[in-house]
Structures are given as structure tokens and as C-alpha cells.
Write an enzyme that holds these catalytic residues in place. Structure first.
Site, PDB file in Angstrom:
ATOM      1  N   ASP A  51       0.837  -1.197   0.000  1.00  0.00           N
ATOM      2  CA  ASP A  51       0.000   0.000   0.000  1.00  0.00           C
ATOM      3  C   ASP A  51       0.878   1.256   0.000  1.00  0.00           C
ATOM      4  OD1 ASP A  51       0.891  -0.135   2.595  1.00  0.00           O
ATOM      5  OD2 ASP A  51      -1.089  -0.203   3.522  1.00  0.00           O
ATOM      6  N   SER A  52       2.205   1.038   0.033  1.00  0.00           N
ATOM      7  CA  SER A  52       3.165   2.130  -0.181  1.00  0.00           C
ATOM      8  C   SER A  52       3.005   2.720  -1.586  1.00  0.00           C
ATOM      9  CB  SER A  52       4.605   1.638   0.024  1.00  0.00           C
ATOM     10  OG  SER A  52       4.804   0.390  -0.612  1.00  0.00           O
ATOM     11  N   ASP A  90      -0.990  -6.123  -0.148  1.00  0.00           N
ATOM     12  CA  ASP A  90      -1.484  -5.469   1.071  1.00  0.00           C
ATOM     13  C   ASP A  90      -2.990  -5.250   1.000  1.00  0.00           C
ATOM     14  OD1 ASP A  90       0.654  -5.112   2.804  1.00  0.00           O
ATOM     15  OD2 ASP A  90       1.281  -3.220   1.896  1.00  0.00           O
ATOM     16  N   LYS A 120      -1.475  -9.404   2.891  1.00  0.00           N
ATOM     17  CA  LYS A 120      -0.778  -8.976   4.104  1.00  0.00           C
ATOM     18  C   LYS A 120      -1.657  -7.993   4.866  1.00  0.00           C
ATOM     19  CE  LYS A 120       3.014  -6.196   4.058  1.00  0.00           C
ATOM     20  NZ  LYS A 120       2.603  -5.029   4.904  1.00  0.00           N
ATOM     21  N   GLU A 122      -1.859  -5.537   8.569  1.00  0.00           N
ATOM     22  CA  GLU A 122      -1.101  -4.927   9.656  1.00  0.00           C
ATOM     23  C   GLU A 122      -1.830  -5.102  10.982  1.00  0.00           C
ATOM     24  OE1 GLU A 122      -0.280  -0.813   8.951  1.00  0.00           O
ATOM     25  OE2 GLU A 122       0.766  -1.178   7.060  1.00  0.00           O
ATOM     26  N   GLU A 189       8.584  -4.281  11.096  1.00  0.00           N
ATOM     27  CA  GLU A 189       9.064  -3.000  10.580  1.00  0.00           C
ATOM     28  C   GLU A 189       9.567  -2.100  11.690  1.00  0.00           C
ATOM     29  OE1 GLU A 189       7.720   0.748   7.733  1.00  0.00           O
ATOM     30  OE2 GLU A 189       6.443  -1.035   7.822  1.00  0.00           O
TER      31      GLU A 189
END
Length: 271
Positions: A51-52, A90, A120, A122, A189
Site C-alpha cells: 500500500d506504499s 497489502d 498482508k 497490519e 518493521e
């Protein structure tokens, strides 16, 4: 020394085998067909459609604005390019946090519409139900602990996480929980290297680090940072393997000058 197993296609099972064989896992982001083809061809194990993309491709300040439709667009572009790498996508902010049914719907859309191989998410115990629901549908899940950029407004800063003992203990508990419920890997991270080492030794699933030291099972970086297309972002964990920003700026400047001076195209460059 035993020969490393050559994988024609990398799967979630391959990554667990790599950890067991003490073979480090390489992972980079990619968001489009052309870049993904290069990254895959160079031998990367895992491509993260992160999602970066919200920052790198769209210029947003955070990862929060990117939508599920946009993630599917990026992921399907990447999937069309690859022959070998495992593609992890993501789930964007707001598509899994509050409702496990919505989380499952989001993950199913990514798998069906993009052809990605895994998703993925978070977070730890607070999203346990969402992860379990996705796993129960047969969709592989990679976890993500430590600095979770989707929670940036809660933290208020992109600083190192889990330096305090309480947060470190919770992170270790969350990593064990993610393994127990069935995640195939976890990203850590921006946490202290000592804690990352402890996590990697405490779980049998691969632990991929970004700013989490060398004693984990693999590393991930954002491609555009690693090749130096971006130049404003300089965290300690980033190693730039190229300075593409400078190279491209110079090349484009030269092109502009060649066009202006009628040097381009020359006699050989026309029909």
C-alpha cells in the site's frame, strides 16, 4: 555445504523451507508490470504489492488513501509480469480492521480479481478475527507488526516501535499468535534488532525485516527507495543500490537539450 534448493515458483511453502534451511528470503515491492518483470527476472523471492503505492505511485503523504480497487489494479499489473516470485498484496486501510466479514470480502476480491498469491494485514491481536476468517477461506496471510504505517495517526510518528518493554512483550506475543492461527510469515518493521532476533528465533514461520536488523529470515525494501528513484527519504535502514534519480534527471535533461537543438532525431533515427 548443501546446495540451496532451486525454486521454479516460490510458494508460501518455499518460504518456510527457506527458513528451515537457513536461506535468507529476498523481498521487494513492485506496483506495475514493467518494474515487476525486471524484479522477478532478477531473481527476487517475494514481490510485495504494498500500500506504499499510495506514497510512491500516487504522491500521498500516508498509505491511508489508497483504495481496494487501486490495490487490485496494481496487483493485477504485477501478477501479469511474474514467472517465479510469490506475490503478496497489502489489504489497504479500512478494508479489514473493523469487520471480519468485510476483511474476508476484501481478501477474496484481491485473490479473484488480481491473481495475487497471498494478502498482508497490519496488526496483532486486534485483527485476529479478520485474519482467522481469511485463513479459513484458504487464503494465505502474511502478518505485519512493529511500525504499522496504516496506524500512523495513532503513533503520530514513523519512529522505531517496541523499544519499551511492554510493547516489546506484546509484539512477541502477537508474533506467536500469528504463527499459531496460521499466518505463513510476518513482516517486522522498524523495531530494535535484538527484539527482531528474539521473534525470529521464537517462531517457525519466516520473519521478514525492514529496519529490523540482520538476524531475521529475510529483508524487504521499497523498490523505488532501493534503486534511488526517491531521494528525500533517508532512513537508517535504507541501502541505495543505485542513484536513479540523478541518472534519470540527467538523461531527461539531455533529451530536452537534444530536442531543442535539433540534435534529436538525427539522420539514422528517421525513416
Amino acid at each position: 555445504m548443501t546446495n540451496k534448493k532451486q525454486y521454479k515458483r516460490v510458494t508460501v511453502k518455499s518460504l518456510v523451507e527457506m527458513k528451515a534451511a537457513n536461506e535468507k528470503i529476498s523481498m521487494l515491492t513492485a506496483y506495475d508490470y514493467t518494474m515487476a518483470k525486471i524484479v522477478d527476472g532478477a531473481g527476487i523471492d517475494v514481490i510485495l504489492v504494498g500500500d506504499s503505492a499510495s506514497n510512491v505511485m500516487a504522491g500521498h503523504e500516508t498509505t491511508l488513501p489508497i483504495t481496494l480497487d487501486q490495490m487490485i489494479y496494481h496487483a493485477s499489473s504485477v501478477v501479469r509480469a511474474i514467472d517465479r516470485a510469490l506475490v503478496v498484496v497489502d489489504l489497504p486501510f479500512g478494508t479489514y480492521q473493523s469487520d471480519s466479514k468485510e476483511a474476508l470480502r476484501s481478501a477474496i476480491r484481491i485473490m479473484k480479481e488480481s491473481g495475487g498469491h497471498a494478502v498482508k494485514l497490519e496488526g496483532g491481536k486486534e485483527i485476529k478475527d479478520s485474519i482467522k476468517k481469511i485463513l479459513n477461506a484458504g487464503i494465505p496471510v502474511m502478518g505485519h507488526l512493529g511500525l504499522t504505517p496504516q496506524s500512523i495517526y495513532k503513533f503520530g510518528t514513523y519512529t522505531v516501535r517496541a523499544k519499551e518493554e511492554e510493547e516489546a512483550k506484546q509484539l512477541l506475543k502477537d508474533a506467536k499468535m500469528l504463527e499459531r492461527i496460521g499466518c505463513f510469515a510476518v513482516v517486522l518493521e522498524k523495531i530494535p534488532a535484538k527484539l527482531a532476533k528474539e521473534v525470529a528465533e521464537s517462531v517457525s514461520i519466516p520473519v521478514i525485516g525492514i529496519g529490523a536488523g540482520a538476524d531475521v529470515d529475510g529483508q524487504v525494501l521499497v523498490l523505488h527507495d532501493m534503486i534511488g528513484m526517491t531521494h528525500e527519504f533517508n532512513p537508517r535502514f535504507l541501502r541505495r543500490y543505485m542513484n536513479l534519480y540523478e541518472t534519470m534527471t540527467n538523461s531527461i535533461g539531455q533529451y530536452v537539450s537534444d530536442v531543442k537543438s535539433s540534435d534529436f532525431p538525427n539522420a539514422e533515427e528517421q525513416y
